[in-house]
Design a protein around this motif. Structure first.
Motif, PDB file in Angstrom:
ATOM      1  N   ARG A 180       0.828  -1.204   0.000  1.00 17.18           N
ATOM      2  CA  ARG A 180       0.000   0.000   0.000  1.00 17.18           C
ATOM      3  C   ARG A 180       0.863   1.256   0.000  1.00 17.18           C
ATOM      4  NH1 ARG A 180      -3.156   3.746   2.472  1.00 17.18           N
ATOM      5  NH2 ARG A 180      -5.354   3.751   1.875  1.00 17.18           N
ATOM      6  N   ASN A 198       0.888   4.209  -2.803  1.00 22.44           N
ATOM      7  CA  ASN A 198       0.769   5.625  -2.451  1.00 22.44           C
ATOM      8  C   ASN A 198       1.932   6.434  -3.005  1.00 22.44           C
ATOM      9  OD1 ASN A 198      -1.666   6.035  -1.018  1.00 22.44           O
ATOM     10  ND2 ASN A 198      -0.827   4.987   0.780  1.00 22.44           N
ATOM     11  N   LEU A 242      -5.413   1.442  -6.040  1.00 23.98           N
ATOM     12  CA  LEU A 242      -5.398   1.646  -4.588  1.00 23.98           C
ATOM     13  C   LEU A 242      -6.767   1.348  -3.984  1.00 23.98           C
ATOM     14  CD1 LEU A 242      -3.882   2.594  -2.063  1.00 23.98           C
ATOM     15  CD2 LEU A 242      -4.571   4.941  -2.622  1.00 23.98           C
ATOM     16  N   PHE A 247      -7.265  -2.320  -4.002  1.00 26.88           N
ATOM     17  CA  PHE A 247      -6.403  -2.908  -2.969  1.00 26.88           C
ATOM     18  C   PHE A 247      -7.037  -2.745  -1.589  1.00 26.88           C
ATOM     19  CE2 PHE A 247      -2.996  -2.826   0.148  1.00 26.88           C
ATOM     20  CZ  PHE A 247      -2.211  -3.917  -0.219  1.00 26.88           C
ATOM     21  N   ASP A 248      -7.605  -1.522  -1.347  1.00 26.78           N
ATOM     22  CA  ASP A 248      -8.239  -1.268  -0.058  1.00 26.78           C
ATOM     23  C   ASP A 248      -9.466  -2.137   0.147  1.00 26.78           C
ATOM     24  OD1 ASP A 248      -6.304   0.547   0.576  1.00 26.78           O
ATOM     25  OD2 ASP A 248      -7.489   2.330   0.093  1.00 26.78           O
ATOM     26  N   LEU A 274      -6.256  -4.068   6.647  1.00 27.53           N
ATOM     27  CA  LEU A 274      -5.780  -2.688   6.742  1.00 27.53           C
ATOM     28  C   LEU A 274      -6.423  -1.957   7.913  1.00 27.53           C
ATOM     29  CD1 LEU A 274      -5.660  -1.659   2.985  1.00 27.53           C
ATOM     30  CD2 LEU A 274      -3.719  -1.769   4.539  1.00 27.53           C
TER      31      LEU A 274
END
Length: 409
Positions: A192, A196, A239, A242-243, A250
């Protein structure tokens, strides 16, 4: 007491109080010489002063131990601790006063001469050791009070150093814990963070292209800018995906990170409180030795030892005077009144040391009476038994058949 040839000044209340402190007998002192009165008054003054200094030192030490902790420079006086320290100081002062009074009264006169012999020192050695210990307990609190300003400055420096050291340790500890936490969750946090970082770089490239900060390209919203925008949108979507995919892990990771940060802040807030705790009696004594140096600290201790031990050596150096002869006469009169006889140096023990023979005439008289009464009782009992035997023999002589018959039955 009125005399034609010598008249003593009338004793005052303070003089009588100091006599009592020295363990002197008022009745005898008022019948002896003025020099005897002054000697015992001075001796009592030393004992009283030692007890008073011990009370002050003990109270200050108690306050230093139990006062609320804070900055060594800005530390207001706590009224409740002051009251407790005063109470403890009075108790401690009275304890030391009574111990000193016992030491002085039990030291005696030695051999009655001004010279202090080896034998006198040996007999007084336990009292000297006690005096040295008492002197050291008094001198240390007084020493830290004498150098309070210098000690406070030095102590504040140590408190600030303690704060810095503790803060560095807290930061390192929680940094290590956060690394371990990220390691526990595998590569999720790393992936992550990488995403970013790529988003930030892509966003920077896109903004630079729009503003014309990229050499060799046309500024504005052209084809290159569109490609960069598409790349940025793609990374942003990655992203989000992924989240969504790792949302639970997370969330747990972020939650535990937040808990770590909260605990870290709490520890950092305790930093000053913990550093201010470095303000005890032992730490102040250590700093006092650093500030004053070995010789000054030794001089202060020796000064209090001299004050404490003066009464002991003073009594060993005293010669016999009118007061001592009056005291001996008083003791002999009391012994005689109670039937106690002492024959001095009457015999030698197994080690060859001369010993006194103590005869308690009142006890001997009572013992003699008890022995005689016991002997008379034995004689009377023997006589009664013999008479009883004679009577029984007469009965047998008069009625032998009846006696034999009673035995057989």
């Amino acid at each position: 007491m009125t005399r034609d040839y010598y008249e003593l000044p009338k004793s005052t209340l303070i003089m009588r109080f100091l006599w009592k402190c020295a363990g002197g007998d008022r009745y005898l002192l008022e019948r002896s010489t003025y020099s005897d009165q002054i000697k015992y008054m001075c001796l009592g003054g030393i004992v009283f002063a030692t007890g008073a200094m011990a009370g002050l030192a003990g109270g200050y030490a108690f306050y230093t131990i139990f006062e609320p902790r804070g900055s060594a420079i800005e530390n207001p006086i706590d009224a409740q601790t002051v009251i407790l320290a005063l109470f403890f100081g009075v108790i401690w002062g009275l304890m030391i006063f009574n111990i000193d009074r016992f030491i002085v009264t039990s030291t005696g006169k030695g051999d009655g001469t001004e010279a202090i012999t080896i034998g006198e020192l040996k007999s007084a050695f336990p009292r000297i050791i006690m005096g040295i210990i008492i002197a050291m307990t008094i001198s240390k609190p007084v020493e830290i009070r004498m150098f309070k300003t210098e000690i406070d400055i030095k102590l504040r420096e140590k408190q600030l150093e303690q704060q810095a050291d503790y803060q560095a340790k807290v930061d390192k500890t929680y940094s290590d814990r956060e690394k371990l936490l990220e390691k526990e969750f595998g590569n999720i946090a790393k992936e992550r963070n990488d995403l970013n970082e790529r988003i930030k770089n892509s966003e920077k490239e896109y903004i630079d292209q729009l503003n014309g900060r990229v050499e060799g390209s046309v500024p504005g919203d052209g084809k290159l800018a569109g490609a960069l925008k598409a790349k940025l949108d793609d990374l942003t979507n990655q992203l989000k995906e992924f989240d969504v995919k790792n949302g639970k892990n997370l969330a747990e990771l972020n939650k535990r990170k937040e808990e770590l940060r909260t605990a870290k802040e709490k520890e950092r807030n305790n930093n000053e409180k913990i550093a201010n705790g470095l303000d005890g009696l032992l730490e102040r004594i250590k700093i006092a030795h650093e500030v004053s140096g070995f010789w000054i600290s030794l001089f202060i201790t020796l000064l209090f030892m001299a004050i404490e031990l003066t009464p002991i050596f003073f009594k060993l150096m005293l010669t016999k005077t009118t007061y001592d002869y009056l005291a001996e006469n008083r003791d002999e009169l009391i012994k005689a009144e109670n039937g106690i006889e002492v024959r001095y140096d009457y015999y030698k023990d197994k080690q060859g040391i001369e010993r006194h023979l103590i005869i308690n005439h009142e006890a001997d008289k009572l013992m003699f009476e008890k022995i005689k009464i016991s002997e008379i009782q034995r004689e009377l009992t023997n006589y009664a038994v013999s008479k009883y035997k004679e009577r029984e023999l007469k009965k047998i002589d008069d009625n032998l058949e009846d006696y034999i018959k009673n035995i057989n039955e």
